[in-house]
Design a protein around this motif. Sequence first.
Motif, PDB file in Angstrom:
ATOM      1  N   ALA A 145       0.825  -1.217   0.000  1.00  0.00           N
ATOM      2  CA  ALA A 145       0.000   0.000   0.000  1.00  0.00           C
ATOM      3  C   ALA A 145       0.853   1.259   0.000  1.00  0.00           C
ATOM      4  O   ALA A 145       0.406   2.328  -0.429  1.00  0.00           O
ATOM      5  N   ARG A 157      -1.824  -1.973  -7.121  1.00  0.00           N
ATOM      6  CA  ARG A 157      -1.495  -1.685  -5.723  1.00  0.00           C
ATOM      7  C   ARG A 157      -2.588  -2.157  -4.766  1.00  0.00           C
ATOM      8  O   ARG A 157      -2.300  -2.774  -3.739  1.00  0.00           O
ATOM      9  N   HIS A 158      -3.840  -1.894  -5.099  1.00  0.00           N
ATOM     10  CA  HIS A 158      -4.931  -2.299  -4.196  1.00  0.00           C
ATOM     11  C   HIS A 158      -5.044  -3.827  -4.129  1.00  0.00           C
ATOM     12  O   HIS A 158      -5.384  -4.385  -3.078  1.00  0.00           O
ATOM     13  N   ASP A 189      -2.268  -5.086  -1.875  1.00  0.00           N
ATOM     14  CA  ASP A 189      -2.582  -4.775  -0.486  1.00  0.00           C
ATOM     15  C   ASP A 189      -3.620  -5.751   0.071  1.00  0.00           C
ATOM     16  O   ASP A 189      -3.543  -6.145   1.239  1.00  0.00           O
ATOM     17  N   GLU A 190      -4.583  -6.143  -0.751  1.00  0.00           N
ATOM     18  CA  GLU A 190      -5.570  -7.140  -0.319  1.00  0.00           C
ATOM     19  C   GLU A 190      -4.878  -8.453   0.045  1.00  0.00           C
ATOM     20  O   GLU A 190      -5.222  -9.092   1.037  1.00  0.00           O
TER      21      GLU A 190
END
Length: 405
Positions: free
Chosen positions: A60, A135-136, A139-140
Amino acid sequence: LMSPEPRIVIIGAGFAGTMSALSAARLRDAYGAEDGIEIVVVAPEPVLNMRPRLYEDDPAQMSAPLEELFRVTGVRFVEGCVRTINKSTPAVIIEQNNGEQITLGYDRLILAAGSRVVHPPIPGLSEHCFSVDQRHEADELWQHIHELAEQPVSEQRDTVVIAGGGFTGIETAAEMPQRLRTALGKDANVRVVVVERAEAIGPDLGPGPRPVIEEALSSLGVEWMLGKAVTKVDATGVTLEDETRILSKTVIWTGGLRATPLTEQIEAPRDELGRLVVEHDLRVPGNPEIFATGDAASAATDNDGHRTLMSCQHAMPLGRFAGHNAAADLLCAPTMSYSQERYVTCLDLGPWGAAFCEGWDRKVMLSGSAGKKIKEEINSTYIYPPKAEREVALAAAKPGITADV
């Protein structure tokens, strides 16, 4: 939104898009034409995501702000996603983050909207796979791994399956044993399995670095299954084409990349990855007002038949040439032919180190901790945008600059 002055519109704020904007601003500045050419970048947010680092810890945080950099170099930023390229106008139709649409005219267009990981129609893949592509998504995955500690000990909990043994799959796999033990405890019985449909690990990397890759993954306890494809993913694991089952709550898809679908809106030759096959100055054949760059372009790097790869190593220099040439076109200045004869590969192999290779045959020059030092320099310094200081930023965008690694 029309402009009384010529306008360059750049779609995308990745490595190629950011460098395109700075390079166009550099030439505009050199010609004293700051008030004569408008440079506009269109992207969902004014940040450069460090996509090559998303396999690392805490993804993140893997981004760099661009607002101030664009401000000091006289680049305008428009938030949103380009949905349509209208050549007849010419203009792009942008869907803003609030859902509203605006139309932005252009005199020169630079397509730098990058690529995405391909998700083939494998049952359960979309519902049950993680990714390190955006990116998301990374991060998950990071959050999920930390939450695994809250679940009872089981084979499913402690096993990670990585579908795809290419560059990204190898880097992700090498990080994973340590990451799992950090989350689950150093005594956890972790298992990391790479499933690759080709008959060799790192098939696109060739035989040069393969012994180093195999040594590193073996020492880290990573397994690999070759010549097998994932045919089904569900909440409890994966099924391979030979009906082998691997139980896992963490399946990571690292399949191949495909260029932005926007390339399909431009009538021009495309390669098997959907990239526009560009001319030497990165212009799109038959579309003199459009340039393609980064992962949206396939360009010759030399006279020996090599072409660019979907890599920041090529995206950043491509951006420098695309921005320069779009601005030169408006200034009635000569364009420059892109070339990039030196090619290196630096593959992160987790706590074991890294493999630094030179040439298209990827001859290993440094490995282990020595290779890791170079990889860390690349990931922490070379791929980041320049400081938000006008002279520094414009100097960094000169075509022909390459990182000395």
